[in-house]
Structures are given as structure tokens and as C-alpha cells.
Design an enzyme around this catalytic site. Structure first.
Site, mmCIF file in Angstrom:
data_model
loop_
_atom_site.group_PDB
_atom_site.id
_atom_site.type_symbol
_atom_site.label_atom_id
_atom_site.label_comp_id
_atom_site.label_asym_id
_atom_site.label_seq_id
_atom_site.Cartn_x
_atom_site.Cartn_y
_atom_site.Cartn_z
ATOM 1 N N LYS A 54 31.856 74.573 41.671
ATOM 2 C CA LYS A 54 32.974 73.050 41.419
ATOM 3 C C LYS A 54 33.436 74.215 40.532
ATOM 4 O O LYS A 54 34.826 74.530 39.991
ATOM 5 C CB LYS A 54 32.806 72.391 41.095
ATOM 6 C CG LYS A 54 32.672 71.142 41.692
ATOM 7 C CD LYS A 54 32.406 69.222 41.714
ATOM 8 C CE LYS A 54 31.688 68.152 41.953
ATOM 9 N NZ LYS A 54 31.849 67.337 41.883
ATOM 10 N N SER A 70 31.066 69.610 37.208
ATOM 11 C CA SER A 70 29.863 68.699 37.018
ATOM 12 C C SER A 70 29.998 67.664 38.259
ATOM 13 O O SER A 70 30.604 68.040 38.914
ATOM 14 C CB SER A 70 29.767 67.723 35.299
ATOM 15 O OG SER A 70 29.432 67.562 35.583
ATOM 16 N N ASP A 71 28.509 67.461 38.600
ATOM 17 C CA ASP A 71 28.684 66.343 39.219
ATOM 18 C C ASP A 71 27.232 65.801 39.261
ATOM 19 O O ASP A 71 26.157 65.826 37.790
ATOM 20 C CB ASP A 71 28.294 67.430 40.305
ATOM 21 C CG ASP A 71 28.747 66.550 41.900
ATOM 22 O OD1 ASP A 71 29.955 66.272 41.803
ATOM 23 O OD2 ASP A 71 27.589 66.386 42.552
ATOM 24 N N SER A 72 27.237 64.574 39.951
ATOM 25 C CA SER A 72 26.259 63.433 39.512
ATOM 26 C C SER A 72 25.885 63.127 41.262
ATOM 27 O O SER A 72 26.296 62.812 41.890
ATOM 28 C CB SER A 72 26.295 61.820 38.801
ATOM 29 O OG SER A 72 26.612 62.446 37.753
ATOM 30 N N ALA A 107 24.926 67.014 36.737
ATOM 31 C CA ALA A 107 24.311 68.366 36.487
ATOM 32 C C ALA A 107 25.800 69.014 35.960
ATOM 33 O O ALA A 107 26.993 68.053 36.091
ATOM 34 C CB ALA A 107 24.278 68.835 37.630
#
Length: 194
Positions: A54, A70-72, A107
Site C-alpha cells: 500500500k 498499514s494493514d491488519s 503492520a
């Protein structure tokens, strides 16, 4: 500050705003499922790769700017869960989570001009209480469609807190981004005052 947030997540926006970080938001147009299919790592590694993808995607659109991706991801009993596709899908997720341990992997990555300068992952352990069908129906009656875009089918800052018996981990990680390490990296890169 020239930070660009590669996300449309309201909780990530709110975290940065509350911390006094100015930013421009530009959601990343990446095919998360295609990226996931190309990986065979853990949920933590996958969240990190998605955050990096991203950040890199948006950095290509904003030359010279620092981009935060960011990612979850949620993992329960070794199974990864994406955002629910429908209200019934959300109910099925909640039935599966009931009485189990949920691991939430969040993250973040910072990139500029197509190069990742920094990345970090964090995890939280959430004990889901036993959920009755009656509770699930009432919960989704209040929270749907707001939780449609949430892995884990919850907003911890709303009624989602009722899903859990115990939580181990940083509150920002649970909200979807390891904020304290992000702020440290922004200071290290000269984007925030030390």
C-alpha cells in the site's frame, strides 16, 4: 509535514489526528487478495507485506512524499479472516470466533519514491467470550454496516469491546496500526519534532 496516509480507515485517520500528525489521505488501490495469494508466510508477514504494498502503490502517485501504509489481519485457530463480505458472513465469523483466541496482526510501512524506508509489525491477543446467537443478532443490528470494513467484525472503540473477555497488547495495534513505532519512525526521519 508531507505525510500521505495510504488508507481510508477511519480509525487510522483518528489515531493520527489525535496524535497531532498532519497528513493527506489517499487510499491505496491494491488487490489485497492477489497479494495474499502470492505469499505463503504467516499472518504477521502477510500484514507487513500488505502494508508495504500500500505504501509503495501510493508513493508512485505522490513523488517526493512520505507515504504510510498499514494493514491488519485476524487469525483464529490458524485460519485467517478477511473483512466480512455480508452481514451473514459477519455472523458466521462471530460464531467461529466465539470462545476462541483471536490474534490481530497490525503492520505499518513508510515509503518514499518507490522505496520502503521503514516497516514494523505488532500483534495483540484477544480472548473472545462465548457469544450467543441472540447476542450476535443484536450486535450486528447495532454495528452493521459499520463493521463491514473491519477484520474481526469489531470496532473496539464501539460495541465491539463487548466481544472480549481479555485483551493483551497495545491499544493502537487493536485499533489497526502500531502507532507508537510509527511516531518513532516519523521522528527518526525528521518528519516530527524529537
Amino acid at each position: 509535514m508531507s505525510l500521505v496516509l495510504a488508507s481510508q480507515s477511519a480509525s487510522r485517520w483518528a489515531m493520527l489526528e489525535a496524535a497531532g500528525v498532519s497528513f493527506e489521505a489517499l487510499p491505496a488501490a491494491v488487490d489485497e487478495r492477489a497479494i495474499e495469494q502470492g505469499l505463503d508466510g504467516s499472518a504477521a508477514d502477510t500484514a507487513l507485506e500488505l502494508a508495504r504494498a500500500k505504501a509503495l502503490a501510493v508513493s508512485a502517485q505522490r513523488p517526493g512524499r512520505l507515504v504510510l501504509g498499514s494493514d491488519s489481519l485476524v487469525e483464529v485457530d490458524g485460519r485467517r479472516f478477511d473483512k466480512p463480505a455480508s452481514r451473514e458472513d459477519a455472523a458466521q465469523h462471530l460464531r467461529f470466533f466465539s470462545g476462541r483466541i483471536m490474534y490481530l496482526h497490525s503492520a505499518a510501512a513508510l515509503a518514499r519514491d518507490g522505496e520502503v524506508l521503514w516497516d514494523h509489525g505488532a500483534a495483540a491477543k484477544l480472548k473472545v467470550r462465548l457469544l450467543s446467537d441472540q447476542f450476535i443478532t443484536a450486535y450486528l443490528g447495532h454495528e452493521w454496516p459499520a463493521v463491514a470494513g473491519c477484520v474481526g467484525v469489531f470496532r473496539i472503540e464501539a460495541r465491539g469491546v463487548q466481544l472480549f473477555e481479555a485483551i493483551e497488547g497495545d491499544q493502537f495495534t487493536v485499533l489497526g496500526m502500531p502507532l507508537l513505532p510509527v511516531l518513532g519512525a516519523l521522528r527518526d526521519l525528521g518528519e516530527l519534532a524529537s
